[in-house]
Write an enzyme that holds these catalytic residues in place. Structure first.
Site, PDB file in Angstrom:
ATOM      1  CD  GLU A  82       0.238  -0.418  -2.005  1.00 59.27           C
ATOM      2  OE1 GLU A  82      -0.583  -1.424  -2.592  1.00 59.27           O
ATOM      3  OE2 GLU A  82       0.379  -0.142  -0.722  1.00 59.27           O
TER       4      GLU A  82
ATOM      5  CE  LYS B 134      -1.385  -5.173  -1.551  1.00 62.63           C
ATOM      6  NZ  LYS B 134      -2.178  -3.677  -1.422  1.00 62.63           N
TER       7      LYS B 134
ATOM      8  CB  CYS C  21       1.074  -2.719   0.841  1.00 66.70           C
ATOM      9  SG  CYS C  21       0.192  -1.718   2.061  1.00 66.70           S
TER      10      CYS C  21
END
Length: 297
Positions: free
Chosen positions: A48, A128, A170
């Site tokens: 990331e 995301k 994440c």
């Protein structure tokens, strides 16, 4: 049942330390991806925010505009570097994530992952979905939503020679619906470029990797930045590969490094035969979450 993973695949997770110099970060990523390719990797994953420091105050400065696609080299040097690198290395390349600036609304930013084929073509974009807004008293407070906007699609990518993979970023790993949907849509591997910190990493990094593998009986790969204690944000590291039985096959420490792990064709089917969750689900009692949602395939 046909095999979800059509043939065995070598997965590489590249754990990088990224600083303030974007050009240096891209050069470091290039050298590590080529190193992984020389060792036989077919699919390579970067962390990331691999082209910049991680932190809300950095997203705007390092953001690149990806639309319309393909962007110009000035709008997104990272896009073009990743495209060239995937082709040069002859690998599928999941470009971790980078800060993305919305073309229509330049104040709007996303945390975005780009995936390229061995021919250098863009084959997937994941923004995301779940933003990292947490406050653990005395430990850490981080509010991504101060500067980022969330994506709104589940990303499932078909690698023709191998099968489908699910890609998220994440904090997305904490929401099992994304993983369940990708697995029920036929993904053999769930990939999460992620920068957990020293608090959340110690608590849940390995637990979440193994939990998603246990839930779905698929391979899981977590790719972290390396830890830099001089940086504003200290990543946990410990990039790892977990098998469909939730065994940790390989795990790095906090330093830069590369994990290369062969994913075995037939392992998922063997696991599901032993513990047949897929024939035991009770959709007469609860809904099948994979029948809803918005997908990018």
């Amino acid at each position: 049942m046909s095999q979800l993973l059509k043939k065995s695949l070598k997965l590489a997770l590249v754990q990088l330390a990224s600083g303030a110099d974007k050009t240096a970060n891209l050069h470091n990523a290039r050298s590590k991806v080529l190193e992984a390719a020389k060792q036989g990797a077919n699919l390579v994953v970067l962390p990331e925010c691999f082209n910049s420091p991680y932190g809300t105050k950095y997203f705007d400065k390092y953001a690149e505009t990806l639309q319309p696609s393909p962007p110009t080299a000035d709008a997104s040097p990272t896009f073009h570097e990743l495209s060239k690198l995937a082709k040069e290395a002859n690998v599928y390349l999941v470009g971790g994530s980078i800060p993305e600036r919305d073309a229509a609304d330049t104040k709007k930013l996303y945390n975005t992952s780009l995936t390229f084929s061995p021919s250098g073509d863009l084959i997937a974009t994941h923004r995301k979905v779940h933003l990292f807004d947490i406050d653990i008293p005395g430990k850490i407070k981080f509010v991504e939503s101060e500067v980022l906007s969330p994506g709104n699609k589940i990303t499932i990518v078909d690698l023709p020679e191998y099968g489908k993979i699910g890609i998220a970023i994440c904090y997305d790993i904490r929401f099992p619906e994304l993983a369940t949907i990708a697995a029920r849509k036929g993904a053999f591997l769930l990939l999460y470029p992620g920068a957990f910190n020293l608090t959340t990493g110690a608590l849940h990094w390995e637990l979440l990797a193994r939990a998603r593998a246990t839930d779905n009986q698929v391979y899981v790969g977590l790719c972290s930045p390396a830890r830099d204690m001089k940086a504003d944000y200290n990543a946990w590291g410990h990039s790892m590969v977990v098998d469909p039985n939730a065994h940790v096959l390989q795990q790095l420490d906090e330093n830069e490094g590369v994990v290369i792990q062969e994913l075995e064709a037939g392992k998922i089917e063997e696991t599901r035969k032993g513990i047949p969750l897929y024939t035991q689900r009770r959709f007469d009692v609860y809904p099948d979450v994979s029948e809803g949602g918005r997908f990018k395939e």
